[in-house]
Design an enzyme around this catalytic site. Structure first.
Site, short mmCIF file in Angstrom:
data_model
loop_
_atom_site.label_atom_id
_atom_site.label_comp_id
_atom_site.label_asym_id
_atom_site.label_seq_id
_atom_site.Cartn_x
_atom_site.Cartn_y
_atom_site.Cartn_z
N GLU A 98 0.65 -1.01 0.00
CA GLU A 98 0.04 0.11 -0.06
C GLU A 98 0.82 1.14 -0.14
O GLU A 98 2.08 1.19 0.76
CB GLU A 98 -0.82 -0.06 1.11
N ASP A 99 0.43 2.40 -0.44
CA ASP A 99 1.14 3.56 -0.41
C ASP A 99 0.95 4.31 0.75
O ASP A 99 1.90 4.70 1.30
CB ASP A 99 0.53 4.86 -1.62
N ASP A 102 -3.82 5.26 6.79
CA ASP A 102 -4.24 6.26 7.48
C ASP A 102 -5.17 6.06 8.49
O ASP A 102 -5.00 5.86 9.76
CB ASP A 102 -4.69 7.19 6.15
N PHE A 151 -2.27 16.42 4.20
CA PHE A 151 -2.67 15.87 2.89
C PHE A 151 -1.60 15.83 2.13
O PHE A 151 -1.03 16.84 1.57
CB PHE A 151 -3.87 16.47 2.53
N ARG A 164 -0.74 12.22 -9.00
CA ARG A 164 -0.07 10.75 -8.69
C ARG A 164 1.16 10.80 -9.32
O ARG A 164 2.11 9.90 -8.92
CB ARG A 164 -1.07 9.84 -9.29
C1 PRP Z 1 -6.11 5.63 -0.38
C2 PRP Z 1 -4.77 5.11 -0.06
C3 PRP Z 1 -4.92 4.08 0.89
C4 PRP Z 1 -6.10 4.30 1.56
C5 PRP Z 1 -5.50 4.64 2.98
O1 PRP Z 1 -6.74 5.12 -1.36
O2 PRP Z 1 -4.14 4.62 -1.50
O3 PRP Z 1 -5.34 2.79 -0.06
O4 PRP Z 1 -6.70 5.36 0.94
O5 PRP Z 1 -6.51 5.08 3.75
P1 PRP Z 1 -7.19 4.44 5.00
O6 PRP Z 1 -6.20 4.14 5.78
O7 PRP Z 1 -7.94 5.66 5.61
O8 PRP Z 1 -8.46 3.59 4.60
P2 PRP Z 1 -7.91 5.62 -2.15
O9 PRP Z 1 -9.41 5.10 -1.64
O10 PRP Z 1 -7.94 7.11 -2.02
O11 PRP Z 1 -8.09 5.03 -3.55
P3 PRP Z 1 -6.76 5.41 -4.61
O12 PRP Z 1 -5.54 4.47 -3.99
O13 PRP Z 1 -7.12 4.69 -5.80
O14 PRP Z 1 -6.29 6.62 -4.61
MG MG Z 2 -6.71 8.18 -3.38
MN MN Z 3 -5.42 3.36 -2.29
#
Ligand code: PRP
Ligand code: MG
Ligand code: MN
Length: 192
Positions: A98-99, A102, A151, A164
């Site tokens: 995962e990136d 949060d 953010f 991105r």
């Molecule tokens: C973002 C990020 C993680 C997740 C983290 O994804 O890439 O997957 O939110 O947040 P959390 O710990 O509060 O769940 P997003 O849903 O924005 O989709 P994306 O990866 O396509 O941008």
């Molecule tokens: Mg996202």
């Molecule tokens: Mn994500």
């Protein structure tokens, strides 16, 4: 520097150095194995692409798409599977990539979901950890950086589908996302 960003949090060089370290650590831990590296679309793609090329072990790759954020900078708490794995992970060593972690809602959901499929092992690797916003505890095995509650965009991370592609990880100007969320006529989430 991008116009909508306040400042650089992590430079391309800092990220690359840390990704190399993570690659070495993961390669040591998985010596003699061939894990399935699972990237969570879309945020993890750039990190995953760099990470797998820092590994000295063979791997296979697969992807899942989930979304929890929609067009907001706040997590909705609702996780949807938009695309599932192509592999049956029963008996496999799975490394979830995962990136960012949060609130933890996305990884917690994914972890529990994948555990029901009977992998031989399941570990989690995140580039960024923002502990200030955690709502549910998730065991993270490999983490690149702990970051403050700002953010951030770039290196795969978006706001409303944008930024991105930025090579550094940058803090987004507050006015960029507050202006958007104050506007009731903002376009619906388009899956970004
Ligand atoms: C973002 C990020 C993680 C997740 C983290 O994804 O890439 O997957 O939110 O947040 P959390 O710990 O509060 O769940 P997003 O849903 O924005 O989709 P994306 O990866 O396509 O941008
Ligand atoms: Mg996202
Ligand atoms: Mn994500």
């Amino acid at each position: 520097m991008h116009n909508d960003t306040e400042r650089v949090l992590l430079t391309e060089q800092e990220i690359a150095a840390r990704v190399r370290q993570l690659g070495e650590e993961i390669s040591r831990d998985y010596a003699g194995k061939e894990p399935l590296v699972v990237g969570i679309l879309k945020g993890a793609v750039i990190f995953m692409a760099d990470l797998v090329r820092c590994l000295s072990i063979p791997v296979r790759m697969d992807f899942m798409a989930v979304s929890s954020y929609g067009a907001s900078s706040q997590s909705s708490g609702v996780v949807r599977i938009l695309k599932d794995l192509e592999h049956n992970i029963g008996g496999m060593d799975v490394l979830l990539v995962e990136d960012i972690v949060d609130t933890g809602l996305t990884l917690n959901y994914l972890r529990e979901n994948l555990l029901t499929r009977g992998p031989a092992s399941l570990k989690i690797c995140t580039l960024l950890d923002k502990p200030g916003r955690r709502r549910v505890n998730v065991p993270v095995d490999y983490n690149g950086f702990i970051i403050p509650d700002e953010f951030v965009v770039g290196y795969g991370l978006d706001y409303n589908g944008r930024y991105r592609h930025l090579r550094d990880i940058m803090i987004l100007k507050r006015e960029v996302y507050t202006a958007k969320e104050d506007n009731e006529n903002c376009p619906a989430d388009d899956g970004s």
